[in-house]
Design an enzyme around this catalytic site. Structure first.
Site, PDB file in Angstrom:
ATOM      1  CG  PHE A  59      46.717  31.333  62.576  1.00 23.10           C
ATOM      2  CD1 PHE A  59      47.954  31.670  63.109  1.00 23.10           C
ATOM      3  CD2 PHE A  59      45.843  30.619  63.367  1.00 23.10           C
ATOM      4  CE1 PHE A  59      48.296  31.294  64.397  1.00 23.10           C
ATOM      5  CE2 PHE A  59      46.174  30.256  64.648  1.00 23.10           C
ATOM      6  CZ  PHE A  59      47.418  30.597  65.172  1.00 23.10           C
ATOM      7  CE1 TYR A  60      44.129  26.448  64.605  1.00 22.59           C
ATOM      8  CE2 TYR A  60      42.019  25.440  64.094  1.00 22.59           C
ATOM      9  CZ  TYR A  60      42.948  25.878  65.026  1.00 22.59           C
ATOM     10  OH  TYR A  60      42.688  25.739  66.365  1.00 22.59           O
ATOM     11  CB  THR A  61      46.299  24.647  56.833  1.00 19.91           C
ATOM     12  OG1 THR A  61      44.879  24.857  56.810  1.00 19.91           O
ATOM     13  CG2 THR A  61      46.591  23.355  57.562  1.00 19.91           C
ATOM     14  CB  SER A  63      43.720  31.498  55.762  1.00 22.87           C
ATOM     15  OG  SER A  63      44.165  31.642  54.429  1.00 22.87           O
ATOM     16  CE  LYS A  88      39.951  27.718  68.045  1.00 20.17           C
ATOM     17  NZ  LYS A  88      39.858  26.865  66.839  1.00 20.17           N
TER      18      LYS A  88
END
Length: 359
Positions: A59-61, A63, A88
């Protein structure tokens, strides 16, 4: 030590660079971060310098970070296979879906398949539990991860932001059942965040888990940009502003003195301190600009001496609670005033005298 002086992660044979490239800033979807073009330049330069360890999350930025990595390296098998690509699970990208995140089997399998799709690869080198899910039994999580390893979708597993007792429970459970165990521990660690030294670091050392610190510059507080006289407005202020205080400024003053003595920068000294801590394998450096990468990597050339370390220790040594605060008296109780492992132990007030017998 350059980036291509690889180290094994924990009690495993996985070789990684001493600095890991953190990809949390890849993509501008949250209003900050690197453009796609600059993210690609950062990746290329990191690899050119010998780096092989890249870390992201589902879920960074939103996805986008995974997709940027997939578009740039995932579709090139020869290049992909030379890298240790880590991502992750746990983060929920789907509002209203209670199984869209967390560490249950349904969520883990779905998150893995989606990460593989975005990364454009058929395997993940290191799959991290992003943070502890209190609603899911750890046995379920470890069993699901073992299935992914056996299916060839995941090579190794790691754990992030989870209490020491839960990590120990997970690894002991895995070892007794013949499952894959966590080889890496990702936790916040810096001169301003040393509380992990109470439980997490001793656990990692005892169990052979390699530590990969995140936020080694405490969201930029130790970058050298912020001093008492600084007029620069903090970016991502919610993470940084609480630490722009007297304690931080006193530490930055000392870091500046040490940096001048070594003809380097404040940020490099702070990074060198983290990388030199017991149990640390590979420090995660998160950069938004190519110039930041070039600067931070040079921290691997900084060698702090005993005096440097003592000065930093005096300013930042954490107060450890029970039972660590009792540790200094234990050797006297255990060893009866004898020499053990080359160290003379102090006598215990409880030792009986000559000719006396215990009751």
């Amino acid at each position: 030590m350059p980036l291509d002086h690889y180290v094994t992660l924990g009690r495993s044979g996985l070789r990684v660079s001493p600095f890991c490239l953190g990809a949390m800033t890849f993509g501008e979807d949250l209003g900050w971060g690197s453009s796609v073009e600059e993210s690609q330049q950062i990746i290329d330069r990191y690899i050119e310098l010998g780096g092989n360890f890249i870390d992201t999350a589902n879920f960074y930025t939103k996805s986008h970070s995974e997709k940027i990595l997939g578009d740039h390296i995932g579709r090139h098998p020869a290049r992909r296979d030379r890298l240790v690509l880590a991502t992750k699970f746990s983060g929920n990208l789907y509002p209203g879906d209670p199984n869209g995140g967390g560490s249950g089997r349904k969520s883990i399998v779905s998150a893995c398949d989606n990460s593989l799709r975005r990364l454009q690869t058929d395997y993940i080198d290191l799959y991290w539990l992003h943070n502890w899910d209190v609603h899911t039994p750890i046995e379920e999580t470890m069993a699901a991860l073992e299935d992914l390893v056996r299916a060839g979708k995941v090579r190794y597993i790691g754990v992030s932001d989870t209490p020491a007792w839960k990590v120990a429970q997970a690894n002991v459970t895995a070892q007794f059942r013949g499952w894959s165990a966590f080889i890496g521990l990702q936790v916040e660690y810096s001169l301003l965040e040393r509380t992990i030294e109470q439980e997490l670091v001793p656990m990692a050392l005892e169990l052979g888990i390699g530590i990969t610190p995140w936020s080694p510059l405490k969201s930029g507080a130790l970058s050298g940009k912020y001093t008492r006289s600084s007029t620069e407005k903090p970016g991502r202020g919610v993470f940084l502003e609480p630490y722009l205080n007297e304690k931080t400024f006193a530490l930055v003053d000392e870091l500046e003195k040490i940096a001048r003595a070594h003809e380097t920068t404040v940020a490099r000294v702070a990074l060198a301190w983290v990388q030199g801590r017991p149990g640390v394998t590979s420090t995660i450096i998160g950069v938004r600009r190519l110039a930041q990468l070039e600067d931070n990597v040079k921290a691997l050339e900084v060698k702090l001496n005993a005096d440097d370390l003592a000065r930093l220790e005096e300013l930042t040594k954490p107060t450890l609670g029970f039972p660590q605060n009792m540790q200094p008296i234990f050797p006297a109780i255990h060893n009866g005033g004898t020499r053990v492992n080359g160290v003379q132990m102090p006598p215990s007030p409880f030792v009986i005298g000559a000719g006396e017998k215990p009751y």
